[in-house]
Write a protein that holds these residues in place. Structure first.
Motif, PDB file in Angstrom:
ATOM      1  N   PRO A  51     -38.205  -6.690  -2.752  1.00  0.00           N
ATOM      2  CA  PRO A  51     -38.731  -8.051  -2.706  1.00  0.00           C
ATOM      3  C   PRO A  51     -38.119  -8.886  -3.837  1.00  0.00           C
ATOM      4  CG  PRO A  51     -40.365  -6.557  -3.608  1.00  0.00           C
ATOM      5  CD  PRO A  51     -39.220  -5.718  -3.163  1.00  0.00           C
ATOM      6  N   PRO A  52     -38.015 -10.209  -3.678  1.00  0.00           N
ATOM      7  CA  PRO A  52     -37.442 -11.043  -4.735  1.00  0.00           C
ATOM      8  C   PRO A  52     -38.234 -10.918  -6.036  1.00  0.00           C
ATOM      9  CG  PRO A  52     -37.958 -12.347  -2.783  1.00  0.00           C
ATOM     10  CD  PRO A  52     -38.440 -10.977  -2.518  1.00  0.00           C
ATOM     11  N   ARG A  53     -37.517 -10.709  -7.124  1.00  0.00           N
ATOM     12  CA  ARG A  53     -38.210 -10.567  -8.415  1.00  0.00           C
ATOM     13  C   ARG A  53     -38.421 -11.923  -9.070  1.00  0.00           C
ATOM     14  NH1 ARG A  53     -34.301  -6.065  -9.063  1.00  0.00           N
ATOM     15  NH2 ARG A  53     -35.420  -4.234  -8.374  1.00  0.00           N
ATOM     16  N   LEU A  54     -37.691 -12.934  -8.599  1.00  0.00           N
ATOM     17  CA  LEU A  54     -37.786 -14.256  -9.220  1.00  0.00           C
ATOM     18  C   LEU A  54     -38.297 -15.269  -8.211  1.00  0.00           C
ATOM     19  CD1 LEU A  54     -34.239 -14.301 -10.893  1.00  0.00           C
ATOM     20  CD2 LEU A  54     -36.397 -13.913 -12.067  1.00  0.00           C
ATOM     21  N   THR A  55     -39.162 -16.170  -8.684  1.00  0.00           N
ATOM     22  CA  THR A  55     -39.543 -17.296  -7.837  1.00  0.00           C
ATOM     23  C   THR A  55     -38.375 -18.278  -7.858  1.00  0.00           C
ATOM     24  OG1 THR A  55     -40.435 -18.564  -9.661  1.00  0.00           O
ATOM     25  CG2 THR A  55     -41.953 -17.062  -8.548  1.00  0.00           C
ATOM     26  N   GLU A  56     -38.409 -19.281  -6.995  1.00  0.00           N
ATOM     27  CA  GLU A  56     -37.279 -20.222  -6.963  1.00  0.00           C
ATOM     28  C   GLU A  56     -37.137 -20.959  -8.299  1.00  0.00           C
ATOM     29  OE1 GLU A  56     -37.136 -22.923  -3.665  1.00  0.00           O
ATOM     30  OE2 GLU A  56     -35.036 -23.368  -4.101  1.00  0.00           O
ATOM     31  N   ARG A  57     -38.272 -21.341  -8.891  1.00  0.00           N
ATOM     32  CA  ARG A  57     -38.207 -22.042 -10.180  1.00  0.00           C
ATOM     33  C   ARG A  57     -37.603 -21.149 -11.261  1.00  0.00           C
ATOM     34  NH1 ARG A  57     -40.653 -26.961 -10.224  1.00  0.00           N
ATOM     35  NH2 ARG A  57     -42.037 -27.311  -8.446  1.00  0.00           N
ATOM     36  N   GLU A  58     -38.031 -19.885 -11.258  1.00  0.00           N
ATOM     37  CA  GLU A  58     -37.489 -18.952 -12.266  1.00  0.00           C
ATOM     38  C   GLU A  58     -35.995 -18.728 -12.044  1.00  0.00           C
ATOM     39  OE1 GLU A  58     -41.496 -16.210 -12.967  1.00  0.00           O
ATOM     40  OE2 GLU A  58     -40.011 -15.648 -11.453  1.00  0.00           O
ATOM     41  N   TYR A  59     -35.641 -18.596 -10.769  1.00  0.00           N
ATOM     42  CA  TYR A  59     -34.240 -18.363 -10.426  1.00  0.00           C
ATOM     43  C   TYR A  59     -33.385 -19.547 -10.896  1.00  0.00           C
ATOM     44  CZ  TYR A  59     -30.026 -18.131  -7.573  1.00  0.00           C
ATOM     45  OH  TYR A  59     -28.718 -18.131  -7.169  1.00  0.00           O
ATOM     46  N   VAL A  60     -33.841 -20.759 -10.579  1.00  0.00           N
ATOM     47  CA  VAL A  60     -33.082 -21.962 -10.952  1.00  0.00           C
ATOM     48  C   VAL A  60     -32.981 -22.072 -12.474  1.00  0.00           C
ATOM     49  CG1 VAL A  60     -33.145 -24.495 -10.916  1.00  0.00           C
ATOM     50  CG2 VAL A  60     -33.568 -23.217  -8.828  1.00  0.00           C
ATOM     51  N   ALA A  61     -34.106 -21.820 -13.167  1.00  0.00           N
ATOM     52  CA  ALA A  61     -34.101 -21.921 -14.637  1.00  0.00           C
ATOM     53  C   ALA A  61     -33.115 -20.922 -15.234  1.00  0.00           C
ATOM     54  CB  ALA A  61     -35.508 -21.668 -15.177  1.00  0.00           C
ATOM     55  N   GLN A  62     -33.132 -19.679 -14.740  1.00  0.00           N
ATOM     56  CA  GLN A  62     -32.225 -18.650 -15.273  1.00  0.00           C
ATOM     57  C   GLN A  62     -30.765 -18.981 -14.936  1.00  0.00           C
ATOM     58  OE1 GLN A  62     -32.974 -14.538 -14.578  1.00  0.00           O
ATOM     59  NE2 GLN A  62     -35.109 -14.654 -15.192  1.00  0.00           N
ATOM     60  N   PHE A  63     -30.574 -19.530 -13.747  1.00  0.00           N
ATOM     61  CA  PHE A  63     -29.218 -19.868 -13.324  1.00  0.00           C
ATOM     62  C   PHE A  63     -28.624 -20.929 -14.253  1.00  0.00           C
ATOM     63  CE2 PHE A  63     -25.851 -21.841 -11.001  1.00  0.00           C
ATOM     64  CZ  PHE A  63     -25.298 -20.830 -10.233  1.00  0.00           C
ATOM     65  N   PHE A  64     -29.421 -21.988 -14.514  1.00  0.00           N
ATOM     66  CA  PHE A  64     -28.923 -23.073 -15.381  1.00  0.00           C
ATOM     67  C   PHE A  64     -28.670 -22.551 -16.794  1.00  0.00           C
ATOM     68  CE2 PHE A  64     -31.027 -26.568 -12.622  1.00  0.00           C
ATOM     69  CZ  PHE A  64     -29.876 -26.672 -11.854  1.00  0.00           C
ATOM     70  N   GLU A  65     -29.568 -21.683 -17.265  1.00  0.00           N
ATOM     71  CA  GLU A  65     -29.417 -21.145 -18.630  1.00  0.00           C
ATOM     72  C   GLU A  65     -28.112 -20.353 -18.730  1.00  0.00           C
ATOM     73  OE1 GLU A  65     -30.424 -21.356 -22.295  1.00  0.00           O
ATOM     74  OE2 GLU A  65     -31.723 -22.213 -20.751  1.00  0.00           O
ATOM     75  N   SER A  66     -27.839 -19.551 -17.702  1.00  0.00           N
ATOM     76  CA  SER A  66     -26.624 -18.750 -17.713  1.00  0.00           C
ATOM     77  C   SER A  66     -25.387 -19.652 -17.580  1.00  0.00           C
ATOM     78  CB  SER A  66     -26.748 -17.725 -16.589  1.00  0.00           C
ATOM     79  OG  SER A  66     -25.560 -17.423 -16.035  1.00  0.00           O
ATOM     80  N   LYS A  67     -25.511 -20.724 -16.821  1.00  0.00           N
ATOM     81  CA  LYS A  67     -24.392 -21.666 -16.659  1.00  0.00           C
ATOM     82  C   LYS A  67     -24.055 -22.335 -17.998  1.00  0.00           C
ATOM     83  CE  LYS A  67     -22.995 -25.534 -13.690  1.00  0.00           C
ATOM     84  NZ  LYS A  67     -21.773 -24.977 -13.149  1.00  0.00           N
ATOM     85  N   GLY A  68     -25.108 -22.572 -18.791  1.00  0.00           N
ATOM     86  CA  GLY A  68     -24.908 -23.213 -20.098  1.00  0.00           C
ATOM     87  C   GLY A  68     -24.144 -22.342 -21.078  1.00  0.00           C
ATOM     88  N   ASN A  69     -24.055 -21.038 -20.800  1.00  0.00           N
ATOM     89  CA  ASN A  69     -23.311 -20.156 -21.710  1.00  0.00           C
ATOM     90  C   ASN A  69     -21.831 -20.091 -21.348  1.00  0.00           C
ATOM     91  OD1 ASN A  69     -25.810 -19.620 -22.682  1.00  0.00           O
ATOM     92  ND2 ASN A  69     -26.022 -17.629 -21.711  1.00  0.00           N
ATOM     93  N   GLY A  70     -21.472 -20.654 -20.212  1.00  0.00           N
ATOM     94  CA  GLY A  70     -20.082 -20.570 -19.749  1.00  0.00           C
ATOM     95  C   GLY A  70     -19.174 -21.530 -20.490  1.00  0.00           C
ATOM     96  N   VAL A  71     -17.887 -21.200 -20.484  1.00  0.00           N
ATOM     97  CA  VAL A  71     -16.898 -22.043 -21.165  1.00  0.00           C
ATOM     98  C   VAL A  71     -16.236 -22.958 -20.145  1.00  0.00           C
ATOM     99  CG1 VAL A  71     -14.813 -22.005 -22.574  1.00  0.00           C
ATOM    100  CG2 VAL A  71     -16.453 -20.144 -22.733  1.00  0.00           C
ATOM    101  N   ARG A  72     -16.038 -24.180 -20.538  1.00  0.00           N
ATOM    102  CA  ARG A  72     -15.255 -25.117 -19.742  1.00  0.00           C
ATOM    103  C   ARG A  72     -13.956 -25.334 -20.485  1.00  0.00           C
ATOM    104  NH1 ARG A  72     -16.873 -24.701 -15.435  1.00  0.00           N
ATOM    105  NH2 ARG A  72     -18.245 -26.014 -14.228  1.00  0.00           N
ATOM    106  N   CYS A  73     -12.847 -25.267 -19.773  1.00  0.00           N
ATOM    107  CA  CYS A  73     -11.586 -25.384 -20.495  1.00  0.00           C
ATOM    108  C   CYS A  73     -11.298 -26.827 -20.880  1.00  0.00           C
ATOM    109  CB  CYS A  73     -10.436 -24.832 -19.670  1.00  0.00           C
ATOM    110  SG  CYS A  73      -8.950 -24.779 -20.647  1.00  0.00           S
ATOM    111  N   CYS A  74     -10.356 -26.935 -21.815  1.00  0.00           N
ATOM    112  CA  CYS A  74      -9.957 -28.263 -22.293  1.00  0.00           C
ATOM    113  C   CYS A  74      -9.133 -28.951 -21.225  1.00  0.00           C
ATOM    114  CB  CYS A  74      -9.139 -28.089 -23.533  1.00  0.00           C
ATOM    115  SG  CYS A  74      -7.966 -26.767 -23.374  1.00  0.00           S
TER     116      CYS A  74
END
Lengths: 74, 678
Positions: A51-74
């Motif tokens: 069964p899904p371990r994350l609700t949609e809100r939790e999933y979205v919050a974790q997704f954005f947090e992980s996206k914020g750790n990514g590098v964008r090139c110059c």
């Protein structure tokens, strides 16, 4: 008290009103821009048989947090 | 029959590319069409992808589709997701393409269109795409590990720390130079500043939409954001035309520096969903659509190149845009587009966690970088369609322009104040003189290309609107890089300090978040301010520092790649990474040495400081301090990378002489579920 999303309450209509090709196109665009895709997560959980371990809100919050750790090139 | 067709096809493409290069190399003293440049580039890309990339994939790396990728083994439906290769290509391209491939070629156009184009095309095929592909492959075989982790595990722990420090220093210089481009584009530009200022409330609205109101609905929020952005762009024209409002949105370079530093700090401490993510989505949509539109517009218009193949500054080394001769400065001015160390961070970041099959790494790693090079070629075309006199008047300070006036006059690059005023009027700006940084001249080139398309379609030329659209497009994704870069720099600082003070290493502890963000912002903010008040325009000193830093990071990546190849028992193919590594070390060390020790005050930091000694100028003391600081930074970069190279060579010698077992940290082979038919 946190409000549940439409997808969690089962009242989400988007996936049923968007026809097959458009839904696939949307998913492609979502992946390219790195947008969260809770539907794909639910599908993944169904495939692996738990069964899904994350609700949609939790999933979205974790997704954005992980996206914020990514590098964008110059 | 099929083999004959293949020979004819690839032979024909090679001959066509060679012919285009021949035309570019031999035509002198007459205007040349952009088509030749595009044909030469595209033919080279397809031939290199077909043959060299295939050789790398099959012989050097031995890509194996039977091996399960990290995306399959760790599939969690979120970070690790097997993804279609075309989708991942778009995702990877959006992450590696930024301001670099657009701005670098514009600045390097001071040498003429030929040197920069040759470096973009040859550099990407033999160096840039090889680096991206190699690091992507290495990370793919190591569960998606980062460049720093691979340096630590495959070379030694000191190399890992060195690589991490190198990334942190480079990040600070990178953010300063990118912010300088935005400041130079927005100073005294009420239209531009209003439009960019509007992106902040628009991003906040989008963030609330995607996180709180309609969780995950990025498409809806982005559509609303794009509409509001268009309204802001049109509204900017009204602001510029209203004297009171125009005054409120007209600010000097130092004032804009304060604003952008404050913005960077706030963006780093706010939750990512509030500002960073929505801005990232807006900029990704805008970036992909604008680059596609520019490609189509260039193919439709095929504008003539007004810049000659070579200018006198290629050999004189006294260019008004930045000082230094073609070798080595053309090669560090164009980093992204030919080879960029930053790509190694992306290729060992999200991309390896999403690859579905090993063979896709060739298309995504090598092919993605070829597309970035093509963006660089388009930027070169846009810059070279400008009148050379206009190009030089825009990209330097009046002082440097006056110093180079004799050479400019001799070369026929003449521009009058009337022409510049007329051009500024067309673009809806008060002035376009001394808008160094590359972004405004690229925006003028893009505006003229887009305007000729809209005019050809029977509409108004809309030049001013296109100009500000191009400025918004560039500023938006530069600010996105500033958001993410400051945040990543903050994480790295927290991790480094966390080794001695564990509490500081907690990324959610607010005092640590605020303190680390302040240190990072102060770091790049200082270099930004230094560039803004520099009488030579800032780009002259900061862009070469950034180029050196970025290429040195590429050298770090190639050291890691070479070490892994040697440990894999592929010593006979180590030249694929060693050759670009040797070239990078040669150009970056030469450029670094010249920037520090050249006797020319426009080029050498120390000579510039000496020329100011005893000067009665008000800010002479600060300029001398800045020169010494820049010297320290350049020497630090060179020392850090020299150390890493020495450590790597020692490791290679130990492995090759069998004094150390060639053990790689490759993940064990697990067969793909798809391969076994499960």
């Amino acid at each position: 008290m946190r409000r549940e999303t439409n997808r969690e309450t089962g009242s989400e209509k988007r996936d049923t009103v968007v026809p097959g090709f458009a839904a696939r196109l949307l998913r492609v665009v979502r992946r390219i821009v790195g947008a969260p895709d809770y539907g794909a997560y639910l599908e993944h959980c169904r495939q692996v048989g738990h069964p899904p371990r994350l609700t949609e809100r939790e999933y979205v919050a974790q997704f954005f947090e992980s996206k914020g750790n990514g590098v964008r090139c110059c | 029959m099929r083999r004959l067709a293949s020979i004819l096809l690839w032979g024909g493409l090679s001959a066509l590319g060679a012919a285009a290069f021949g035309v570019l190399a031999t035509r002198r003293g007459e205007t040349i069409g952009a088509a030749w440049l595009l044909i030469a580039a595209v033919c080279t890309y397809v031939v290199a992808y077909r043959f060299y990339a295939k050789f790398l994939a099959a012989r050097v790396f031995g890509l194996d589709d039977r091996r399960a990728t990290p995306a399959e083994r760790f599939n969690n439906g979120r970070d690790y997701v097997p993804t279609n290769r075309w989708v991942l290509y778009g995702h990877h391209f959006a992450a590696i393409a930024g301001a670099g491939p657009l701005v670098g070629p514009v600045l390097a156009a001071q040498f003429g269109f030929l040197p920069g184009t040759l470096w973009l095309v040859i550099g990407v095929v033999l160096a840039g795409a090889v680096q991206d592909f190699t690091i992507l492959f290495c990370s793919l075989r190591r569960n998606g590990k980062s460049l720093g982790q691979m340096a630590k595990e495959e070379i030694n722990p000191a190399a890992g720390v060195t690589a991490m420090l190198a990334v942190l220093f480079i990040m600070i210089i990178l953010l300063a130079v990118l912010a300088l481009i935005v400041v130079n584009a927005l100073k005294a530009s009420p239209w531009g500043l209003f439009t960019i200022a509007c992106t902040i409330p628009i991003a906040l609205l989008m963030g609330w939409w995607m996180k709180a109101w309609r969780p995950g609905r990025v498409g809806e929020a982005s559509a609303v954001g794009a509409l509001l952005l268009l309204a802001a762009l049109i509204g900017g024209g009204y602001v510029a035309g209203n004297a009171g409002l125009a005054r409120a949105f007209s600010h000097s370079g130092p004032a804009l520096t304060g604003m952008i530093v404050a913005y960077g700090f706030v963006a780093s401490v706010l939750p990512v969903w509030m500002l960073l993510c929505p801005r990232d989505y807006l900029s990704t949509f805008l970036k992909i659509s604008t680059i596609l539109a520019l490609a189509v517009a260039i193919l439709v218009v095929l504008p003539p190149l007004r810049m000659p193949a070579l200018t006198p500054f290629a050999t004189l080394g006294e260019g008004p845009v930045f000082a230094g001769k073609l070798f080595p400065f053309a090669f560090i001015t164009i980093a992204c587009g030919a080879i960029s160390g930053f790509h190694a961070l992306v290729a060992s970041g999200t991309t390896p966690k999403m690859i579905a099959r090993e063979a896709d790494a060739r298309f995504i790693g090598y092919g993605g970088m070829l597309m970035e090079s093509f963006v660089g070629v388009m930027a070169m075309v846009a810059a070279c369609t400008l009148d050379p006199g206009v190009y030089f008047a825009m990209n330097t300070t009046p002082v440097a322009l006056a110093q180079a006036s004799a050479v400019l006059h001799q070369a026929g690059f003449v521009v009058t104040p009337d022409i510049m005023q007329q051009l500024a009027g067309q673009m809806g700006e008060q002035t376009l003189v001394a808008r160094a940084g590359g972004a405004p001249s690229l925006a003028v080139g893009m505006a003229q290309i887009f305007a000729s398309v809209t005019a050809a379609l029977g509409g108004k030329t809309l030049t001013a609107l296109w100009y500000h659209f191009a400025i918004m497009f560039e500023a938006l994704f530069i600010l996105t890089t500033i958001d993410t870069g400051t945040r990543v720099g903050r994480f790295m600082l927290q991790e480094i300090v966390g080794h001695v003070w564990p509490k500081f290493g907690e990324t959610s502890w607010y005092p640590s978040v605020v303190a680390a963000s302040a240190v990072i912002v102060a770091g790049w903010g200082y270099f930004l301010y230094q560039g803004v008040v520099d009488p030579l325009g800032g780009i002259n000193s900061l862009w070469p520092l950034f180029g050196i830093a970025n290429q040195l990071l590429a050298a770090v990546a190639l050291c890691v790649g070479t070490t892994i190849l040697l440990k894999m028992g592929k010593a006979r193919y180590a030249w694929v990474t060693l050759a670009p590594l040797a070239w990078l070390v040669a150009i970056t060390m030469t450029a670094g040495w010249q920037k520090v020790f050249s006797a020319d005050p426009r080029l050498g930091f120390l000579a510039h400081a000496a020329s100011l000694a005893g000067s009665a100028a008000l800010n002479a003391g600060r300029l001398i301090f800045n020169d010494r600081l820049n010297t320290l930074v350049a020497l630090l970069f060179m020392t850090v990378v020299a150390l890493l190279i020495v450590v790597s060579i020692r490791e290679w010698w130990l492995v090759l002489s069998k004094r150390k077992p060639a053990v790689t940290k490759e993940a064990p082979f697990i067969e793909r579920a798809y391969a076994t038919g499960d």
